[in-house]
Design an enzyme around this catalytic site. Structure first.
Site, PDB file in Angstrom:
ATOM      1  CG  ASP A 168      26.614  79.820  41.668  1.00 28.39           C
ATOM      2  OD1 ASP A 168      26.086  78.812  41.149  1.00 28.39           O
ATOM      3  OD2 ASP A 168      26.618  80.029  42.897  1.00 28.39           O
ATOM      4  CG  ASN A 226      29.684  71.408  40.359  1.00 30.14           C
ATOM      5  OD1 ASN A 226      30.272  72.292  39.734  1.00 30.14           O
ATOM      6  ND2 ASN A 226      28.892  71.702  41.384  1.00 30.14           N
TER       7      ASN A 226
HETATM    8  C1  IPE Z   1      30.621  76.557  42.036  1.00 36.02           C
HETATM    9  O1  IPE Z   1      29.245  76.643  41.992  1.00 36.02           O
HETATM   10  C2  IPE Z   1      31.112  75.768  40.875  1.00 36.02           C
HETATM   11  C3  IPE Z   1      30.859  76.328  39.563  1.00 36.02           C
HETATM   12  C4  IPE Z   1      30.376  77.510  39.279  1.00 36.02           C
HETATM   13  C5  IPE Z   1      31.228  75.477  38.466  1.00 36.02           C
HETATM   14  P1  IPE Z   1      28.315  75.711  42.910  1.00 36.02           P
HETATM   15  O2  IPE Z   1      26.942  76.167  42.659  1.00 36.02           O
HETATM   16  O3  IPE Z   1      28.621  74.288  42.680  1.00 36.02           O
HETATM   17  O4  IPE Z   1      28.813  76.123  44.372  1.00 36.02           O
HETATM   18  P2  IPE Z   1      28.079  75.921  45.767  1.00 36.02           P
HETATM   19  O5  IPE Z   1      27.779  74.473  45.884  1.00 36.02           O
HETATM   20  O6  IPE Z   1      26.824  76.728  45.737  1.00 36.02           O
HETATM   21  O7  IPE Z   1      29.039  76.426  46.798  1.00 36.02           O
HETATM   22  C1  IPE Z   2      26.497  77.016  38.028  1.00 43.76           C
HETATM   23  O1  IPE Z   2      25.135  77.132  38.176  1.00 43.76           O
HETATM   24  C2  IPE Z   2      26.888  75.934  37.050  1.00 43.76           C
HETATM   25  C3  IPE Z   2      27.495  74.748  37.662  1.00 43.76           C
HETATM   26  C4  IPE Z   2      27.779  74.608  38.917  1.00 43.76           C
HETATM   27  C5  IPE Z   2      27.801  73.645  36.768  1.00 43.76           C
HETATM   28  P1  IPE Z   2      24.326  76.233  39.214  1.00 43.76           P
HETATM   29  O2  IPE Z   2      23.903  74.990  38.519  1.00 43.76           O
HETATM   30  O3  IPE Z   2      25.119  76.048  40.452  1.00 43.76           O
HETATM   31  O4  IPE Z   2      23.058  77.129  39.500  1.00 43.76           O
HETATM   32  P2  IPE Z   2      22.414  77.438  40.923  1.00 43.76           P
HETATM   33  O5  IPE Z   2      23.499  78.033  41.768  1.00 43.76           O
HETATM   34  O6  IPE Z   2      21.936  76.148  41.485  1.00 43.76           O
HETATM   35  O7  IPE Z   2      21.320  78.401  40.606  1.00 43.76           O
HETATM   36 MG    MG Z   3      25.330  77.169  42.179  1.00 41.19          MG
END
Ligand code: IPE
Ligand code: IPE
Ligand code: MG
Length: 260
Positions: free
Chosen positions: A32, A80
């Site tokens: 993340d 996502n």
């Molecule tokens: C969880 O991250 C999914 C992945 C790392 C692929 P998100 O960024 O989507 O999770 P939330 O929405 O902050 O809980």
């Molecule tokens: C994780 O990074 C990757 C995916 C969920 C695909 P994020 O895109 O969630 O990055 P933040 O959490 O918004 O910084």
């Molecule tokens: Mg995230």
């Protein structure tokens, strides 16, 4: 204090000379913080995801060096799909390119690829490359790399339940005989040991519908660094902390120390 007892391996890190008394057999990571990394560096969202792929390579290599048998990476959740369409499209392109480009590298490092998730949501071309990459890396491997894509823990449990319901319906299984093992074996990870260590980066402290069933007894480790900054050293920090934890599985600490 007894040490974490997941893997039997005593592994020496040839790069830093570090020895780890106990190594987790299975590490799962919620990668993340890509978007925050991109913002911090004044870049677009896709640049953050691209930088995330570099961190993936480093961790995969480290798993091979330290003797971790299974690495599961949360790459794209069921939820996502609801992100802005341009970001979803960019992530799909990135996934497709990685699938095309990385197979040779996986074979060279003796890594088997397994993708878990509702892949029927992906385009036919991505589905084709997933199957190809899985087949081409299925033999002669030391590490299993599981990519959770279009994955949700609730989806996984629902699918397992559906399979069991069909067996009850066709008379091959008695509802009264269903045990946790039936559910376990019908999950997408049914052939793998459960994660010993679950890592989440970027300072968030939640599971976000990842391996809900499988993490029943995982050790959780939260790192503040954003995923693209997650280095080999950060990974080693998590492994060291794991090695110092006592896993009790419901027992008392005295029972664990006595080895009962
Ligand atoms: C969880 O991250 C999914 C992945 C790392 C692929 P998100 O960024 O989507 O999770 P939330 O929405 O902050 O809980
Ligand atoms: C994780 O990074 C990757 C995916 C969920 C695909 P994020 O895109 O969630 O990055 P933040 O959490 O918004 O910084
Ligand atoms: Mg995230």
């Amino acid at each position: 204090m007894t040490e974490a007892s997941a893997g039997e391996t005593v592994s020496i890190d040839t790069v830093s000379g570090t020895s780890l008394p106990v190594v987790p057999r299975h590490v799962a990571i919620i990668m993340d913080g890509n978007n925050r990394w991109a913002k911090k560096h004044g870049k677009g969202r896709l640049a953050g995801h691209r930088a995330g792929v570099d961190a993936v390579r480093k961790v995969i290599e480290a798993c091979g060096d330290y003797g971790v048998e299974v690495l599961t990476l949360f790459a794209f959740s069921s939820e996502n799909w609801n992100r802005p369409q341009d970001e979803v499209r960019g992530l799909m392109d990135l996934f497709l390119h990685a699938l095309k480009r990385e197979v040779k590298r996986l074979q060279r490092h003796k890594i088997r690829l397994k993708v878990i998730g509702d892949i029927s949501q992906f385009s036919p071309v991505i589905q084709k490359y997933i199957h190809q990459a899985e087949e081409q890396t299925a033999h002669d491997y030391k590490v299993t790399l599981v990519i959770a894509a279009s994955y949700g823990g609730q989806w996984d449990i629902t699918e397992a339940t559906r399979k069991l319901a069909h067996q009850v319906q066709d008379g091959s299984l008695n509802a009264a005989d269903i045990t946790p093992e039936h559910i376990q074996n019908n999950l997408t990870t049914g052939d793998l040991p459960p994660p010993d260590l679950l890592i989440r980066t970027s300072g968030e402290h939640r599971i976000s519908n990842f391996l809900l069933w499988q993490c029943a007894y995982s050790e959780f480790y939260f790192a503040d660094v954003l995923w693209p900054d997650f280095s080999r050293e950060e990974f080693l920090k998590a492994l060291r902390e794991f090695a110092g934890r006592q896993r009790r599985f419901g027992l008392t600490s005295e029972q664990c120390e006595a080895g009962t």
